[in-house]
Motif scaffolding. Structure first.
Motif, PDB file in Angstrom:
ATOM      1  N   MET A  90      17.371  22.978  34.939  1.00 21.83           N
ATOM      2  CA  MET A  90      18.479  22.041  35.113  1.00 21.83           C
ATOM      3  C   MET A  90      19.525  22.233  34.022  1.00 21.83           C
ATOM      4  O   MET A  90      19.198  22.364  32.850  1.00 21.83           O
ATOM      5  N   LYS A  91      20.777  22.271  34.439  1.00 21.95           N
ATOM      6  CA  LYS A  91      21.856  22.275  33.454  1.00 21.95           C
ATOM      7  C   LYS A  91      21.779  20.945  32.722  1.00 21.95           C
ATOM      8  O   LYS A  91      21.547  19.906  33.328  1.00 21.95           O
ATOM      9  N   ARG A  92      21.973  20.981  31.409  1.00 20.41           N
ATOM     10  CA  ARG A  92      21.756  19.780  30.612  1.00 20.41           C
ATOM     11  C   ARG A  92      22.968  19.426  29.775  1.00 20.41           C
ATOM     12  O   ARG A  92      23.733  20.307  29.424  1.00 20.41           O
ATOM     13  N   PRO A  93      23.059  18.165  29.435  1.00 17.76           N
ATOM     14  CA  PRO A  93      22.287  17.032  29.926  1.00 17.76           C
ATOM     15  C   PRO A  93      22.831  16.520  31.266  1.00 17.76           C
ATOM     16  O   PRO A  93      23.972  16.800  31.629  1.00 17.76           O
ATOM     17  N   LEU A  94      22.009  15.796  31.963  1.00 19.76           N
ATOM     18  CA  LEU A  94      22.413  15.057  33.155  1.00 19.76           C
ATOM     19  C   LEU A  94      22.391  13.592  32.733  1.00 19.76           C
ATOM     20  O   LEU A  94      21.368  13.098  32.270  1.00 19.76           O
ATOM     21  N   ILE A  95      23.531  12.923  32.850  1.00 18.81           N
ATOM     22  CA  ILE A  95      23.650  11.554  32.359  1.00 18.81           C
ATOM     23  C   ILE A  95      23.964  10.623  33.526  1.00 18.81           C
ATOM     24  O   ILE A  95      24.891  10.870  34.294  1.00 18.81           O
ATOM     25  N   ASP A  96      23.174   9.568  33.627  1.00 25.63           N
ATOM     26  CA  ASP A  96      23.387   8.529  34.630  1.00 25.63           C
ATOM     27  C   ASP A  96      23.947   7.313  33.903  1.00 25.63           C
ATOM     28  O   ASP A  96      23.247   6.646  33.153  1.00 25.63           O
ATOM     29  N   ALA A  97      25.230   7.063  34.112  1.00 24.11           N
ATOM     30  CA  ALA A  97      25.901   5.923  33.485  1.00 24.11           C
ATOM     31  C   ALA A  97      26.198   4.890  34.561  1.00 24.11           C
ATOM     32  O   ALA A  97      27.242   4.939  35.208  1.00 24.11           O
ATOM     33  N   GLY A  98      25.253   4.009  34.794  1.00 27.39           N
ATOM     34  CA  GLY A  98      25.441   2.952  35.779  1.00 27.39           C
ATOM     35  C   GLY A  98      25.633   3.461  37.192  1.00 27.39           C
ATOM     36  O   GLY A  98      26.429   2.896  37.952  1.00 27.39           O
ATOM     37  N   GLY A  99      24.951   4.525  37.540  1.00 23.47           N
ATOM     38  CA  GLY A  99      25.048   5.077  38.887  1.00 23.47           C
ATOM     39  C   GLY A  99      26.031   6.233  39.024  1.00 23.47           C
ATOM     40  O   GLY A  99      26.051   6.923  40.037  1.00 23.47           O
ATOM     41  N   THR A 100      26.857   6.462  38.020  1.00 24.35           N
ATOM     42  CA  THR A 100      27.771   7.610  38.014  1.00 24.35           C
ATOM     43  C   THR A 100      27.111   8.727  37.219  1.00 24.35           C
ATOM     44  O   THR A 100      26.672   8.510  36.088  1.00 24.35           O
ATOM     45  N   LEU A 101      27.036   9.896  37.832  1.00 25.90           N
ATOM     46  CA  LEU A 101      26.375  11.034  37.184  1.00 25.90           C
ATOM     47  C   LEU A 101      27.383  11.954  36.508  1.00 25.90           C
ATOM     48  O   LEU A 101      28.466  12.207  37.039  1.00 25.90           O
TER      49      LEU A 101
END
Length: 104
Positions: free
Chosen positions: A79-90
């Motif tokens: 996986m390309k990193r990081p993957l950030i989930d900010a309140g449902g927005t990726l």
């Protein structure tokens, strides 16, 4: 906010330090939840798979041809990193655009 990454990844460490109060999910230890992988695939498509990684280069051609979501489940370090989930927005990666969106 949840950051999906690997604790030894320098980019993930930079993002964690800058973001401060964030939940860290180590995909090497815990895997990437299937629903998160599906949402990331829907948003980013093929960009979610890091084809420049050491893990990718070590894969056989038939392995590389597998379904990307199955490949990420079997090899979460792809996986390309990081993957950030900010309140449902990726957000994918820790580039200037992601930093501007999350840090203001």
């Amino acid at each position: 906010m949840i950051l999906y990454g690997i604790k030894t990844c320098d980019t993930c460490r930079k993002a964690l330090k800058a973001l401060g109060n964030v939940t860290f999910h180590d995909v090497r230890a815990d895997g990437l939840p299937r629903e998160v992988a599906q949402a990331a695939w829907a948003r980013f498509g093929d960009a979610i798979v890091n084809r420049q990684s050491t893990t990718w280069r070590a894969l056989a051609e038939d392995e590389r041809a597998r379904d990307p979501l199955d490949l990420l489940a079997a090899h979460p370090t792809l996986m390309k990193r990081p993957l950030i989930d900010a309140g449902g927005t990726l957000y994918l990666g820790w580039g200037k655009d992601t930093q501007a969106a999350l840090l203001g």
